[in-house]
Design a protein around this motif. Structure first.
Motif, PDB file in Angstrom:
ATOM      1  N   MET A 142       0.837  -1.180   0.000  1.00 18.74           N
ATOM      2  CA  MET A 142       0.000   0.000   0.000  1.00 18.74           C
ATOM      3  C   MET A 142       0.884   1.246   0.000  1.00 18.74           C
ATOM      4  O   MET A 142       1.862   1.327   0.709  1.00 18.74           O
ATOM      5  CB  MET A 142      -0.909  -0.012   1.236  1.00 18.74           C
ATOM      6  CG  MET A 142      -1.733   1.252   1.381  1.00 18.74           C
ATOM      7  SD  MET A 142      -2.822   1.201   2.791  1.00 18.74           S
ATOM      8  CE  MET A 142      -4.344   0.936   1.942  1.00 18.74           C
ATOM      9  N   HIS A 147       1.821   5.204   0.610  1.00 16.80           N
ATOM     10  CA  HIS A 147       1.562   6.249   1.594  1.00 16.80           C
ATOM     11  C   HIS A 147       1.770   7.592   0.904  1.00 16.80           C
ATOM     12  O   HIS A 147       2.881   7.927   0.520  1.00 16.80           O
ATOM     13  CB  HIS A 147       2.489   6.098   2.799  1.00 16.80           C
ATOM     14  CG  HIS A 147       2.262   7.148   3.828  1.00 16.80           C
ATOM     15  ND1 HIS A 147       1.123   7.185   4.589  1.00 16.80           N
ATOM     16  CD2 HIS A 147       3.008   8.206   4.199  1.00 16.80           C
ATOM     17  CE1 HIS A 147       1.187   8.224   5.400  1.00 16.80           C
ATOM     18  NE2 HIS A 147       2.322   8.862   5.180  1.00 16.80           N
ATOM     19  N   THR A 148       0.674   8.334   0.754  1.00 25.82           N
ATOM     20  CA  THR A 148       0.712   9.618   0.070  1.00 25.82           C
ATOM     21  C   THR A 148       0.365  10.718   1.047  1.00 25.82           C
ATOM     22  O   THR A 148      -0.588  10.591   1.806  1.00 25.82           O
ATOM     23  CB  THR A 148      -0.289   9.622  -1.107  1.00 25.82           C
ATOM     24  OG1 THR A 148       0.003   8.523  -1.970  1.00 25.82           O
ATOM     25  CG2 THR A 148      -0.208  10.913  -1.893  1.00 25.82           C
ATOM     26  N   THR A 149       1.152  11.794   1.036  1.00 27.69           N
ATOM     27  CA  THR A 149       0.854  12.942   1.894  1.00 27.69           C
ATOM     28  C   THR A 149       0.809  14.203   1.041  1.00 27.69           C
ATOM     29  O   THR A 149       1.477  14.305   0.018  1.00 27.69           O
ATOM     30  CB  THR A 149       1.912  13.127   3.000  1.00 27.69           C
ATOM     31  OG1 THR A 149       3.191  13.318   2.393  1.00 27.69           O
ATOM     32  CG2 THR A 149       1.961  11.946   3.936  1.00 27.69           C
ATOM     33  N   SER A 152       4.925  10.570  -2.148  1.00 27.52           N
ATOM     34  CA  SER A 152       4.316   9.252  -2.277  1.00 27.52           C
ATOM     35  C   SER A 152       5.380   8.237  -2.648  1.00 27.52           C
ATOM     36  O   SER A 152       6.425   8.593  -3.195  1.00 27.52           O
ATOM     37  CB  SER A 152       3.226   9.287  -3.352  1.00 27.52           C
ATOM     38  OG  SER A 152       2.616   8.023  -3.492  1.00 27.52           O
ATOM     39  N   ARG A 206      -8.045  14.092  -3.210  1.00 22.43           N
ATOM     40  CA  ARG A 206      -7.901  12.707  -2.761  1.00 22.43           C
ATOM     41  C   ARG A 206      -7.062  11.876  -3.714  1.00 22.43           C
ATOM     42  O   ARG A 206      -6.873  12.237  -4.873  1.00 22.43           O
ATOM     43  CB  ARG A 206      -9.257  12.073  -2.508  1.00 22.43           C
ATOM     44  CG  ARG A 206     -10.105  11.899  -3.696  1.00 22.43           C
ATOM     45  CD  ARG A 206     -11.443  11.305  -3.305  1.00 22.43           C
ATOM     46  NE  ARG A 206     -12.013  10.659  -4.466  1.00 22.43           N
ATOM     47  CZ  ARG A 206     -13.138  10.000  -4.462  1.00 22.43           C
ATOM     48  NH1 ARG A 206     -13.820   9.887  -3.351  1.00 22.43           N
ATOM     49  NH2 ARG A 206     -13.583   9.445  -5.549  1.00 22.43           N
ATOM     50  N   ASP A 207      -6.570  10.765  -3.170  1.00 21.10           N
ATOM     51  CA  ASP A 207      -5.785   9.807  -3.945  1.00 21.10           C
ATOM     52  C   ASP A 207      -6.777   8.864  -4.619  1.00 21.10           C
ATOM     53  O   ASP A 207      -7.492   8.132  -3.946  1.00 21.10           O
ATOM     54  CB  ASP A 207      -4.844   9.046  -3.024  1.00 21.10           C
ATOM     55  CG  ASP A 207      -3.910   8.117  -3.764  1.00 21.10           C
ATOM     56  OD1 ASP A 207      -4.236   7.717  -4.903  1.00 21.10           O
ATOM     57  OD2 ASP A 207      -2.861   7.772  -3.199  1.00 21.10           O
ATOM     58  N   THR A 249      -6.431   4.922  -3.920  1.00 19.25           N
ATOM     59  CA  THR A 249      -6.787   4.375  -2.603  1.00 19.25           C
ATOM     60  C   THR A 249      -8.077   4.959  -2.032  1.00 19.25           C
ATOM     61  O   THR A 249      -8.514   4.542  -0.972  1.00 19.25           O
ATOM     62  CB  THR A 249      -5.657   4.651  -1.583  1.00 19.25           C
ATOM     63  OG1 THR A 249      -5.529   6.061  -1.410  1.00 19.25           O
ATOM     64  CG2 THR A 249      -4.355   4.030  -2.030  1.00 19.25           C
ATOM     65  N   ASP A 250      -8.655   5.941  -2.719  1.00 16.53           N
ATOM     66  CA  ASP A 250      -9.836   6.677  -2.224  1.00 16.53           C
ATOM     67  C   ASP A 250      -9.558   7.378  -0.901  1.00 16.53           C
ATOM     68  O   ASP A 250     -10.480   7.696  -0.156  1.00 16.53           O
ATOM     69  CB  ASP A 250     -11.053   5.769  -2.078  1.00 16.53           C
ATOM     70  CG  ASP A 250     -11.782   5.589  -3.396  1.00 16.53           C
ATOM     71  OD1 ASP A 250     -11.618   6.446  -4.279  1.00 16.53           O
ATOM     72  OD2 ASP A 250     -12.520   4.596  -3.541  1.00 16.53           O
ATOM     73  N   GLN A 251      -8.289   7.619  -0.593  1.00 21.04           N
ATOM     74  CA  GLN A 251      -7.894   8.310   0.637  1.00 21.04           C
ATOM     75  C   GLN A 251      -7.981   9.812   0.429  1.00 21.04           C
ATOM     76  O   GLN A 251      -7.477  10.345  -0.556  1.00 21.04           O
ATOM     77  CB  GLN A 251      -6.468   7.927   1.024  1.00 21.04           C
ATOM     78  CG  GLN A 251      -5.918   8.710   2.189  1.00 21.04           C
ATOM     79  CD  GLN A 251      -4.419   8.511   2.372  1.00 21.04           C
ATOM     80  OE1 GLN A 251      -3.766   7.831   1.592  1.00 21.04           O
ATOM     81  NE2 GLN A 251      -3.884   9.117   3.407  1.00 21.04           N
ATOM     82  N   LYS A 252      -8.649  10.498   1.360  1.00 24.57           N
ATOM     83  CA  LYS A 252      -8.700  11.951   1.308  1.00 24.57           C
ATOM     84  C   LYS A 252      -7.349  12.479   1.775  1.00 24.57           C
ATOM     85  O   LYS A 252      -6.898  12.183   2.873  1.00 24.57           O
ATOM     86  CB  LYS A 252      -9.813  12.477   2.204  1.00 24.57           C
ATOM     87  CG  LYS A 252      -9.917  13.978   2.216  1.00 24.57           C
ATOM     88  CD  LYS A 252     -11.063  14.411   3.102  1.00 24.57           C
ATOM     89  CE  LYS A 252     -10.878  15.807   3.561  1.00 24.57           C
ATOM     90  NZ  LYS A 252     -11.850  16.215   4.567  1.00 24.57           N
ATOM     91  N   LEU A 253      -6.701  13.268   0.925  1.00 25.99           N
ATOM     92  CA  LEU A 253      -5.392  13.814   1.251  1.00 25.99           C
ATOM     93  C   LEU A 253      -5.498  15.184   1.898  1.00 25.99           C
ATOM     94  O   LEU A 253      -4.639  15.576   2.667  1.00 25.99           O
ATOM     95  CB  LEU A 253      -4.532  13.910  -0.006  1.00 25.99           C
ATOM     96  CG  LEU A 253      -4.267  12.595  -0.731  1.00 25.99           C
ATOM     97  CD1 LEU A 253      -3.514  12.860  -2.026  1.00 25.99           C
ATOM     98  CD2 LEU A 253      -3.504  11.645   0.167  1.00 25.99           C
TER      99      LEU A 253
END
Length: 119
Positions: free
Chosen positions: A1, A3-5, A22, A70-71, A74-78
């Motif tokens: 997985m 890791h994006t910031t 990332s 968002r990414d 991954t559907d992750q809200k950045l």
């Protein structure tokens, strides 16, 4: 997985900029009012990527406007940024803060009553 910031850099002249780090090339999508924003730029730089988001003129109007970043993979809200404009918004925010203060005072009184010695 991966890791994006996302780290915000600046917002001026209707252009929001941030720095993305990332493990691999990020797949960034930017949403405003549930729609993807066009012309979003993600360019590599020395230690990650520079993200540039041109803010649409519709977001530069009265009210509160939120842009979500968002990414996509991954559907992750950045992150997000909010634009607040116009005189009526100030009154709305003041009214909301006043309501929150009143509710907090009510909760404080109820808590103090519940902690008072019975007798």
């Amino acid at each position: 997985m991966t890791h994006t910031t996302l780290t915000p850099i600046r917002f001026e002249n209707a252009l929001w900029e941030g720095h993305v780090t990332s493990d691999c090339t990020p797949q960034i999508e930017v949403l405003y009012l549930g729609e993807l924003l066009p012309d979003v730029e993600l360019t590599p730089d020395a230690d990650g990527w520079t993200l540039r988001i041109p803010v649409p003129s519709t977001a530069l109007s009265e009210g509160v406007h939120c842009v979500i970043i968002r990414d996509e993979s991954t559907d992750q809200k950045l992150g997000e940024f909010t634009i607040v404009a116009g005189a009526p918004v100030e009154d709305d925010l003041k009214a909301e803060v006043a309501l929150l203060r009143a509710e907090l005072d009510m909760l404080k009184r109820a808590f103090r009553r519940s902690q008072a010695p019975q007798g």
